[in-house]
Design a protein around this motif. Structure first.
Motif, mmCIF file in Angstrom:
data_model
loop_
_atom_site.group_PDB
_atom_site.id
_atom_site.type_symbol
_atom_site.label_atom_id
_atom_site.label_comp_id
_atom_site.label_asym_id
_atom_site.label_seq_id
_atom_site.Cartn_x
_atom_site.Cartn_y
_atom_site.Cartn_z
ATOM 1 N N MET A 106 -9.989 5.573 -0.399
ATOM 2 C CA MET A 106 -8.691 6.242 -0.453
ATOM 3 C C MET A 106 -8.467 6.633 -1.914
ATOM 4 O O MET A 106 -7.914 5.870 -2.704
ATOM 5 C CB MET A 106 -7.608 5.276 0.033
ATOM 6 C CG MET A 106 -6.219 5.835 0.115
ATOM 7 S SD MET A 106 -5.114 4.484 0.656
ATOM 8 C CE MET A 106 -3.584 5.365 0.874
ATOM 9 N N ALA A 123 -6.735 7.997 -4.545
ATOM 10 C CA ALA A 123 -5.403 8.464 -4.913
ATOM 11 C C ALA A 123 -5.483 9.354 -6.151
ATOM 12 O O ALA A 123 -6.090 8.982 -7.155
ATOM 13 C CB ALA A 123 -4.489 7.276 -5.173
ATOM 14 N N MET A 151 -2.860 2.283 -7.618
ATOM 15 C CA MET A 151 -3.473 2.143 -6.296
ATOM 16 C C MET A 151 -4.992 2.073 -6.361
ATOM 17 O O MET A 151 -5.641 1.810 -5.346
ATOM 18 C CB MET A 151 -3.048 3.311 -5.399
ATOM 19 C CG MET A 151 -1.585 3.279 -5.010
ATOM 20 S SD MET A 151 -1.148 4.597 -3.837
ATOM 21 C CE MET A 151 -1.990 4.025 -2.362
ATOM 22 N N THR A 152 -5.561 2.311 -7.527
ATOM 23 C CA THR A 152 -7.018 2.220 -7.667
ATOM 24 C C THR A 152 -7.403 1.121 -8.651
ATOM 25 O O THR A 152 -8.521 1.103 -9.159
ATOM 26 C CB THR A 152 -7.598 3.567 -8.142
ATOM 27 O OG1 THR A 152 -6.920 3.994 -9.334
ATOM 28 C CG2 THR A 152 -7.424 4.632 -7.077
ATOM 29 N N VAL A 185 -3.547 -3.430 -6.319
ATOM 30 C CA VAL A 185 -3.804 -3.605 -4.890
ATOM 31 C C VAL A 185 -4.872 -4.648 -4.579
ATOM 32 O O VAL A 185 -5.337 -4.747 -3.448
ATOM 33 C CB VAL A 185 -4.223 -2.256 -4.253
ATOM 34 C CG1 VAL A 185 -3.062 -1.286 -4.249
ATOM 35 C CG2 VAL A 185 -5.415 -1.649 -4.980
ATOM 36 N N HIS A 201 -9.826 0.803 -1.843
ATOM 37 C CA HIS A 201 -8.927 1.227 -2.914
ATOM 38 C C HIS A 201 -9.657 1.358 -4.254
ATOM 39 O O HIS A 201 -9.500 2.359 -4.951
ATOM 40 C CB HIS A 201 -7.790 0.219 -3.085
ATOM 41 C CG HIS A 201 -6.651 0.404 -2.143
ATOM 42 N ND1 HIS A 201 -5.913 1.562 -2.065
ATOM 43 C CD2 HIS A 201 -6.102 -0.448 -1.231
ATOM 44 C CE1 HIS A 201 -4.965 1.432 -1.156
ATOM 45 N NE2 HIS A 201 -5.061 0.220 -0.633
ATOM 46 N N TYR A 208 -10.685 3.017 4.905
ATOM 47 C CA TYR A 208 -9.668 4.065 4.954
ATOM 48 C C TYR A 208 -10.005 5.063 6.063
ATOM 49 O O TYR A 208 -11.150 5.512 6.186
ATOM 50 C CB TYR A 208 -9.596 4.767 3.603
ATOM 51 C CG TYR A 208 -8.519 5.829 3.513
ATOM 52 C CD1 TYR A 208 -7.217 5.545 3.921
ATOM 53 C CD2 TYR A 208 -8.798 7.095 3.029
ATOM 54 C CE1 TYR A 208 -6.220 6.507 3.840
ATOM 55 C CE2 TYR A 208 -7.800 8.067 2.938
ATOM 56 C CZ TYR A 208 -6.518 7.760 3.348
ATOM 57 O OH TYR A 208 -5.538 8.714 3.274
ATOM 58 N N TYR A 263 -6.097 11.355 -1.704
ATOM 59 C CA TYR A 263 -4.806 10.912 -1.173
ATOM 60 C C TYR A 263 -3.719 11.215 -2.195
ATOM 61 O O TYR A 263 -3.886 10.945 -3.381
ATOM 62 C CB TYR A 263 -4.859 9.407 -0.883
ATOM 63 C CG TYR A 263 -3.520 8.782 -0.575
ATOM 64 C CD1 TYR A 263 -2.993 8.804 0.713
ATOM 65 C CD2 TYR A 263 -2.781 8.152 -1.584
ATOM 66 C CE1 TYR A 263 -1.766 8.222 0.994
ATOM 67 C CE2 TYR A 263 -1.551 7.569 -1.305
ATOM 68 C CZ TYR A 263 -1.045 7.606 -0.025
ATOM 69 O OH TYR A 263 0.163 7.041 0.255
ATOM 70 N N TYR A 299 5.698 0.343 0.399
ATOM 71 C CA TYR A 299 5.113 -0.983 0.200
ATOM 72 C C TYR A 299 5.934 -2.075 0.868
ATOM 73 O O TYR A 299 5.377 -3.111 1.277
ATOM 74 C CB TYR A 299 4.896 -1.248 -1.289
ATOM 75 C CG TYR A 299 3.549 -0.716 -1.715
ATOM 76 C CD1 TYR A 299 2.440 -1.550 -1.797
ATOM 77 C CD2 TYR A 299 3.363 0.635 -1.961
ATOM 78 C CE1 TYR A 299 1.192 -1.057 -2.129
ATOM 79 C CE2 TYR A 299 2.123 1.142 -2.293
ATOM 80 C CZ TYR A 299 1.041 0.287 -2.375
ATOM 81 O OH TYR A 299 -0.209 0.777 -2.690
#
Length: 338
Positions: free
Chosen positions: A135, A137, A151-152, A157, A163, A175, A223, A236
């Motif tokens: 995913m 981002a 998010m990476t 996360v 991720h 994903y 994403y 979240y």
């Protein structure tokens, strides 16, 4: 959960490549839908592709756009999703599809040109029931760039490969996903009780029934993150709330990674409550703030200054919203006994 019909009338394989049905849950996607479908139909894949759009009651012209796409290309089919919920849309699209390979794609996803080819190659090589990738981002505004960074990163996360990346291999979840239809039939598809976390929950059932879920980092899907604090917090919060429902449904599926945000929220609340009587209690929320600022310095390298300044706020929003959602998840959301 649904049982899906077999596909006796699926088109013949093209040069050894199996035909694929791409299922897309669609709601309020007027801006992105046509581009997303075009990217699917333009895949560098030798076999046949059909696209099934399950359209919910949108507030924009999504239905009109979907109908126009289907009218212009016989490879596209539109089915209704009156509930507007994602798992219901996916089950409706799968039931209307024809082929033995099912690829889930979101209505605003941006696939690389070789996505389906790599997926089928991986399914063949590994014998997996589901394969998926990263995913990835990517933000446009300073806030979105900060969210994409969070998010990476493991600070944002945890260590989930879909991720943060990693080597190809077995995984708890991935994903989106490209599935063997036989696996979806075996577990009854998506459980429509789960408004969120339905992908993790179904992949858990696939693994529990002897199937293999495989992470393939070459399957990298762009994403777009949420555009503001309110939208990110809502996202979240619901992630945390429904992950608790999954934990209640499937015992033994919670790890320390999932417990870290609610534990942090409880610790900070406790520190704030006792601080009028024991000022040292402020060490807990103060320590957390110092930790995310330091983490932002480490992970924000390469970001523009405007995004780096927003990164601590993004980390705090993700952690606290997820943790609060988990802690306040009501028991009435528990899945009824099967």
């Amino acid at each position: 959960m649904k049982q899906f019909p077999d596909s006796p009338h699926a088109p013949a394989q093209t040069r050894g490549w199996p035909p694929i049905s791409v299922v897309m849950p669609v709601l309020n996607e007027e801006r992105h839908l046509r581009e997303a479908v075009d990217q699917v139909l333009a895949q560098n894949y030798p076999g046949e592709i059909e696209v099934v759009l399950a359209v919910g009651p949108s507030r924009d012209r999504t239905q009109e756009v979907a109908d126009a796409i289907a009218a212009a290309d016989r490879r596209v089919v539109v089915v209704p999703n009156p509930t507007g919920r994602t798992p219901n849309a996916l089950n409706a699209a799968i039931a209307a599809s024809r082929n033995g390979i099912i690829a889930r794609v979101d209505g605003h996803a941006m696939l690389p040109p070789d996505y389906l080819r790599v997926a089928v190659e991986t399914l063949t090589e590994t014998g997996a029931d589901n394969v998926g990738g990263i995913m990835a981002a990517e933000g446009v505004t300073p806030f979105e760039k900060a969210v994409a960074c969070a998010m990476t990163s493991k600070i944002g996360v945890g260590a989930a490969a879909f991720h943060v990346g990693g080597t190809a291999g077995p995984a708890d979840t991935v994903y989106l996903g490209v599935f063997r239809r036989s696996a979806l039939d075996r577990v009854g598809g998506y459980d429509e009780h789960f408004q969120r976390a339905q992908d993790w929950e179904m992949n858990h059932r696939i693994r529990q029934t002897g199937g293999l879920v495989w992470f393939q980092p070459r399957m990298r899907v762009t994403y777009r993150p949420r555009p503001n604090v309110k939208a990110l917090a809502k996202q979240y919060f619901h992630y945390g709330r429904w992950r608790r429902v999954v934990a209640r449904t499937h015992e033994g599926t919670i790890s320390l990674r999932y417990l870290a945000p609610p534990a942090a929220v409880l610790a900070m609340l406790l520190g704030l409550v006792v601080s009028p009587f024991f000022p040292l209690g402020l060490i807990i929320p103060g320590g957390y703030l110092a930790a995310i600022v330091a983490g932002s310095v480490l992970t924000g390298r390469g970001l523009p200054a405007s995004a780096r300044l927003r990164l601590p706020l993004v980390y705090a929003t993700m952690h606290c919203s997820w943790g609060w959602g988990f802690l306040t998840s009501p028991r009435k959301l528990a899945r009824p006994s099967r």
